[in-house]
Structures are given as structure tokens and as C-alpha cells.
Write an enzyme that holds these catalytic residues in place. Structure first.
Site, short mmCIF file in Angstrom:
data_model
loop_
_atom_site.label_atom_id
_atom_site.label_comp_id
_atom_site.label_asym_id
_atom_site.label_seq_id
_atom_site.Cartn_x
_atom_site.Cartn_y
_atom_site.Cartn_z
N GLU A 1 29.81 43.84 40.96
CA GLU A 1 29.04 44.93 40.35
C GLU A 1 27.61 44.17 40.35
O GLU A 1 26.55 44.82 40.66
CB GLU A 1 29.55 45.28 39.33
N LYS B 1 21.68 29.47 34.42
CA LYS B 1 22.22 30.32 33.15
C LYS B 1 23.65 30.39 33.19
O LYS B 1 24.36 30.81 33.97
CB LYS B 1 21.39 31.78 33.25
N GLY C 1 26.47 41.21 41.34
CA GLY C 1 26.08 40.80 42.60
C GLY C 1 25.43 42.05 43.32
O GLY C 1 24.11 41.70 44.02
N GLY D 1 29.71 35.53 40.23
CA GLY D 1 30.29 36.64 39.10
C GLY D 1 30.45 37.82 39.72
O GLY D 1 31.18 37.66 40.90
N SER D 2 30.41 38.92 38.99
CA SER D 2 31.18 40.04 39.52
C SER D 2 30.40 40.78 40.66
O SER D 2 29.32 40.62 40.92
CB SER D 2 31.38 40.88 38.23
N GLU E 1 40.22 44.05 41.24
CA GLU E 1 40.45 42.72 40.68
C GLU E 1 40.96 42.59 39.08
O GLU E 1 40.25 43.24 38.50
CB GLU E 1 39.08 41.78 40.71
P1 NAD Z 1 29.52 38.90 35.44
O1 NAD Z 1 29.11 39.44 36.91
O2 NAD Z 1 29.90 40.05 34.39
O3 NAD Z 1 28.61 37.57 35.06
C1 NAD Z 1 28.27 36.61 35.69
C2 NAD Z 1 27.08 35.90 35.16
O4 NAD Z 1 26.07 36.93 35.35
C3 NAD Z 1 27.07 35.65 33.64
O5 NAD Z 1 26.44 34.71 33.65
C4 NAD Z 1 26.13 37.07 32.94
O6 NAD Z 1 25.59 36.82 31.98
C5 NAD Z 1 25.16 37.08 34.37
N1 NAD Z 1 24.93 38.62 34.50
C6 NAD Z 1 25.11 39.64 33.82
N2 NAD Z 1 24.44 40.87 34.35
C7 NAD Z 1 23.64 40.22 34.74
C8 NAD Z 1 22.52 40.94 35.44
N3 NAD Z 1 22.39 42.23 35.43
N4 NAD Z 1 21.68 40.16 36.19
C9 NAD Z 1 21.74 38.75 36.24
N5 NAD Z 1 22.84 38.14 35.90
C10 NAD Z 1 23.71 38.86 35.04
O7 NAD Z 1 30.77 38.10 35.94
P2 NAD Z 1 32.03 37.41 34.81
O8 NAD Z 1 32.84 38.52 34.38
O9 NAD Z 1 31.33 36.49 34.11
O10 NAD Z 1 32.75 36.56 35.97
C11 NAD Z 1 33.96 37.18 36.67
C12 NAD Z 1 33.71 37.35 38.03
O11 NAD Z 1 33.09 36.27 38.88
C13 NAD Z 1 34.69 37.85 38.60
O12 NAD Z 1 34.72 39.11 39.56
C14 NAD Z 1 35.08 36.58 39.59
O13 NAD Z 1 35.80 36.92 40.69
C15 NAD Z 1 33.65 36.30 40.13
N6 NAD Z 1 33.78 34.80 40.30
C16 NAD Z 1 33.58 34.58 41.66
C17 NAD Z 1 33.50 33.25 42.09
C18 NAD Z 1 33.25 32.70 43.70
O14 NAD Z 1 33.37 31.79 44.12
N7 NAD Z 1 33.27 33.96 44.44
C19 NAD Z 1 33.90 32.21 41.35
C20 NAD Z 1 34.23 32.46 40.02
C21 NAD Z 1 34.13 33.88 39.55
#
Ligand code: NAD
Length: 488
Positions: free
Chosen positions: A248, A194, A250, A245-246, A398
Site C-alpha cells: 500500500e 529512516k 509502496g 515495506g507494505s 498477507e
Molecule cells: P509499512 O509500509 O507500514 O512501513 C514501512 C516503512 O515505511 C516504515 O518505516 C514506515 O514508517 C514508512 N512509511 C509509512 N508510511 C509512509 C509514507 N506514506 N511514505 C513513506 N514512508 C512511509 O510496512 P511495515 O508494516 O513496517 O512492514 C511490513 C511490510 O513490509 C510487509 O508488507 C512486508 O511484506 C514488507 N516487507 C517486504 C520486504 C521485501 O524485501 N520485499 C522485506 C521486509 C518487509
């Protein structure tokens, strides 16, 4: 003293860096009006759609499917069905498909780069020179392991897990896809991926690469939608979730999967320390600082967003940095001269604005070079904060934008203590000419990656991942293969 040097002494410069516009044509990209879900090798319609836009001018690009819970389950079922035959293929056969994908990505790289910049806002020179070559390199690299698993993990009888659910963010849409899909497929798994809601288009174009490579139906399935589609994937009958992703989200996924037996890797946020010692090559370090924080508008999990400068060189570093910032060209992501593109979404822009306002309120001193921002779209000027205390929000949270916080230190011990004073632990940078000091620092910094005299360098052979609230598990290298395998 040359004329140029004389001029550049009258700080703050703005020297006259006028470039003729060099726009990349978008003709190479052929978008459909509406996209469905890519499941079992076919495009499936959904009831709901949403519009994906270009952050450079907020213009609509296409309608994209919003997957429901049932759609996601359907995709997982397709992946499950494909797993039987895909996992039984000899590794050398799986490798052929991965090599094919890598070659097609390289051949179609301009098309992908333009689309990535259009949908995500990153400068075309970055999509073209970083995202695309690295995405192809990941498929090439993991193709090489597909028939060597027995040697990579000797005496451990590696077996694929089954179906992997993969959820990715918007900052490196195609690259994150490659990080996830390449090792999973090489190990013999099938996947449901996704993409993020603001940047689904390169993942959808990737379906065409999958078709071109004649990958068996159901091996790769792409479901689009917002967080609810991601949550549905977490709830579904997958054998593994790989999430980037974030922190929170995670944490919520980790809570949900605790005790279920579903394997999990988390790549989360960061607040990296970029540490500059007084014996470093100063101009090189300033380039590294700029690359560390303004690359991809600072939408980088491992961005060097906290700069620690040794007190003895604080003034020249800040002066050189400000001068260098005046030469950054902010604007159209599709212009080949652009250094800093558009902010990915209105929501992200608001988050950056809120944290910058907090920085000013808490007492930090702000500097932004003079630059004219386009009227339409989402933009934020490169920003540096000095006089920052460790307790300020801009030093703790962040920001995920082009905003740098500068702090100081006196001794290596103090640098380590301050650098580790964060809930995150994804990456760090050290600038010094002493090899022994680099090793001393690297041993003590609680960060998954430590760059020495460089920053933001990636390679498919090298593992990447975090400590503490930056997550667990590694991507890249053999370490990135292991979470997609079961061992006896
Ligand atoms: P996000 O957590 O809001 O979203 C990430 C993904 O998760 C999206 O596809 C979103 O639709 C999905 N998502 C949202 N809520 C969900 C839920 N409840 N259950 C399952 N999936 C859900 O993060 P973002 O704003 O898209 O990305 C930015 C974040 O990603 C930053 O914190 C960044 O540091 C992190 N990031 C980490 C790495 C790494 O390798 N460590 C790489 C890139 C980005």
C-alpha cells in the site's frame, strides 16, 4: 518400537519438552534515555519524541526523536554535502570503511542481537544466528565490490547517483539497514535512512558503529519517526528512494515519484507458496514448512504462508506438522530456547487477529498447539488452517504473522496455477527429490526467489526481490548494486 515412538504415536502429543529457562542477559545493552537524529555525524535534538517499547512486556525502552519535514531536509542537505568528497574517494578507500563496519558489527554482534530482540520481539537465537551474521556479511560482501565497479559493469562507466533516501520496515531492522546502506555506500552514494517507528534502536546503535569506523560525517544519516518522516524523505531532494515495506505505501510512493526522475526500488509484501510433492523427504519438508512460516513469528515478507500439499500425502503432512507444532516454544524472545517470540506491535497483533477471525468465519478449520502465552506483551500462538479455499482472505492477503493456510493440488500444473494465483510474487518453495521437477517448477513460478528443498535461506551474493505487487528492483548480489549507479 522405542518408548519415545510409542508416546509420540498418541497424537496430538504434547511430549514433555520442558527446558530450564535460559535467559540472555540484557546488561550488554546501554540505552540512552532519549535519542536525537544522527545528521552530519552529530546528534540533533528535535521538538517531538515518541516512546519505543519492548513488545515482550510493553515496557518503555527509550524516547526517540520524531523528525519533522525540516529535520529530514536538513539530513538530506548533510548527505548532499558529504557526497562530494565521499564519491571522489578511490573505491579501495571506501571499501576500508565498509570492512571496518563489518568487523565492528561482528565484534559487537551480541549487543546488537540482544537489542534487536528487545525492541523487535524476535527470538534471540534468530537475531544472534541469522540477523547479525547476515548484516555483517552484507557489509563484507559489498566492501569487496567497492573498488571493482569497472569490472562488475564493464564498458558502462558506473557512477554513483548522489543521495539515497532509504525507508525500512520493522521485521528485520538491522538486516534491512545493511541491505540498503552497504551497496549504496560501496557505489559511492551517501544516505539518509529512516527505520520503522516500532524498531528504531538498532539503527540508532548503528550510528555508534559509524562513529567508531570514523566514517566521514554526513555519509550515513539516520532520521527516526513515523510514516510522516518517511513521506518527507520521499518529498525531499534525493536522487533515489529505496523502500521496503507494505504494498500500500509502496504504491503511494510510486505514484508520488512518477515522472520526477527520482530513481525508485520497491521491496513489498508477499504471500509465498510452499509446494510439497509426494516424492519429497517428508520430515525435512515439515521442518521447512515450520521454518517457512514460524521463523520470526511469520513477520517475513517471503514467509511460506500458503502451503500446497499434493493430495496423496495431505494427511501425513498435516499430522506431522501438527505434531511438530506442539514442540515449538513460544515466549520470551530473550530466552535462548524460544522458537516463536513476541508479535512486533499491538497494531500487528490486531491485524493478525482480524484475519484469523475471517479465516474461521469463512469456514477454514483452525489448529493451534496447546501453549501458555505470557500475560503481558503481544503474543499469538502458531496457527495452521486446513480446509482453506483459494478465495478465502487467509489465502489471499498477507497476514504477516505465525499463521499458515494449507491447500492441496494433484498435478504439477495445478500447483503452478494455484501458486501463481496471487497479486504477489516474492518467493516460493518446492519440495521434491526430482531435480528436473525443481527446474520445471522454478521456470513457471512467478516469484523472485524459488527455494528448492529449503526455505528462508539468504546470502549477500544472491539477488532478492519481487514480481507484480511484491515490487521491483533487486537487493543483494551485483543486481543490488545496480540501482545505486548511473551508467553512461
Ligand atoms: P509499512 O509500509 O507500514 O512501513 C514501512 C516503512 O515505511 C516504515 O518505516 C514506515 O514508517 C514508512 N512509511 C509509512 N508510511 C509512509 C509514507 N506514506 N511514505 C513513506 N514512508 C512511509 O510496512 P511495515 O508494516 O513496517 O512492514 C511490513 C511490510 O513490509 C510487509 O508488507 C512486508 O511484506 C514488507 N516487507 C517486504 C520486504 C521485501 O524485501 N520485499 C522485506 C521486509 C518487509
Amino acid at each position: 518400537m522405542t518408548d519415545l515412538e510409542k508416546r509420540s504415536d498418541r497424537s496430538p502429543v504434547p511430549a514433555d519438552w520442558t527446558y530450564a529457562p535460559a535467559p540472555e542477559s540484557t546488561d550488554i545493552v546501554h540505552l540512552q534515555e532519549r535519542y536525537g537524529l544522527y545528521v552530519g555525524g552529530e546528534w540533533l535534538e528535535t521538538k517531538e519524541h515518541f516512546t519505543t517499547i519492548s513488545p515482550r512486556d510493553e515496557s518503555p525502552l527509550a524516547e526517540v526523536a520524531q523528525a519533522s519535514e525540516a529535520d529530514v531536509q536538513n539530513a538530506v542537505a548533510a548527505a548532499r554535502e558529504a557526497f562530494g568528497s565521499w564519491s571522489k574517494l578511490p573505491g579501495s578507500e571506501r571499501a576500508k570503511y565498509l570492512f571496518r563496519i563489518a568487523r565492528i558489527l561482528a565484534e559487537r554482534s551480541r549487543e546488537f542481537a540482544v537489542l534487536e530482540s528487545l525492541n523487535g520481539g524476535k527470538p534471540i537465537k534468530e537475531s544472534r544466528d541469522v540477523d547479525l551474521p547476515l548484516a555483517a556479511a552484507h557489509f563484507f560482501y559489498y566492501a569487496g565490490w567497492a573498488d571493482k565497479l569497472e569490472y562488475a559493469f564493464p564498458n558502462r562507466s558506473p557512477k554513483p547517483l548522489g543521495v539515497a533516501g532509504q525507508i525500512i520496515p520493522w521485521n528485520f531492522p538491522l538486516l534491512m539497514l545493511a541491505w540498503k546502506i552497504a551497496p549504496a555506500l560501496a557505489a559511492g552514494n551517501t544516505v539518509v535512512l529512516k527505520p520503522a517507528e516500532t524498531t528504531p534502536l538498532t539503527a540508532l546503535l548503528f550510528c555508534d558503529v559509524v562513529r567508531q569506523a570514523e566514517l566521514p560525517p554526513g555519509v550515513v544519516n539516520i532520521v527516526t519517526g513515523d510514516g510522516s518522516a518517511g513521506a518527507a524523505l520521499v518529498e525531499s531532494e534525493v536522487d533515489k528512494i529505496a523502500f521496503t515495506g507494505s504494498t500500500e505505501v509502496g504504491k503511494a510512493i510510486q505514484r508520488r515519484l512518477a515522472g520526477t526522475g527520482t530513481k525508485l526500488t520497491l521491496e513489498l509484501g508477499g504471500k509465498a507458496a510452499n509446494i510439497v510433492f509426494d516424492d519429497c523427504a517428508l520430515d525435512q519438508a515439515v521442518e521447512g514448512i515450520v521454518n517457512g512460516i514460524y521463523f520470526n513469528q511469520g513477520h517475513v515478507c517471503c514467509a511460506g504462508s500458503r502451503l500446497f500439499v499434493q493430495e496423496s500425502i495431505y494427511e501425513p503432512v498435516v499430522e506431522k506438522l501438527k505434531k511438530r507444532m506442539t514442540t515449538l516454544r513460544v515466549g520470551d524472545p530473550l530466552d535462548k530456547n524460544t522458537d516463536v517470540g513476541a508479535i512486533n506491535s499491538r497494531m500487528q497483533l490486531e491485524k493478525i487477529e482480524e484475519l484469523v477471525a475471517a479465516g474461521k468465519e469463512e469456514g477454514a478449520e483452525i489448529y493451534q498447539p496447546p501453549c501458555r502465552l505470557p500475560e503481558k506483551g503481544y503474543w499469538f500462538a502458531p496457527t495452521v488452517f486446513t480446509n482453506v479455499a483459494q478465495s478465502y482472505r487467509i489465502a489471499q492477503e498477507e497476514i504477516f504473522g505465525p499463521v499458515l493456510s494449507v491447500l492441496t493440488f494433484r498435478t504439477p500444473d495445478e500447483a503452478v496455477e494455484k501458486a501463481n494465483n496471487t497479486p504477489y510474487g516474492l518467493s516460493a518453495g518446492v519440495w521434491t527429490e526430482k531435480g528436473s521437477r525443481i527446474l520445471w517448477m522454478a521456470q513457471r513460478l512467478r516469484a523472485g526467489v524459488v527455494w528448492a528443498n529449503t526455505f528462508n535461506r539468504f546470502d549477500p551474493t544472491s539477488p532478492f526481490g519481487g514480481y507484480k505487487e511484491s515490487g521491483f528492483g533487486r537487493e543483494g548480489g551485483l543486481h543490488g548494486m545496480e540501482p545505486y549507479l548511473d551508467f553512461e
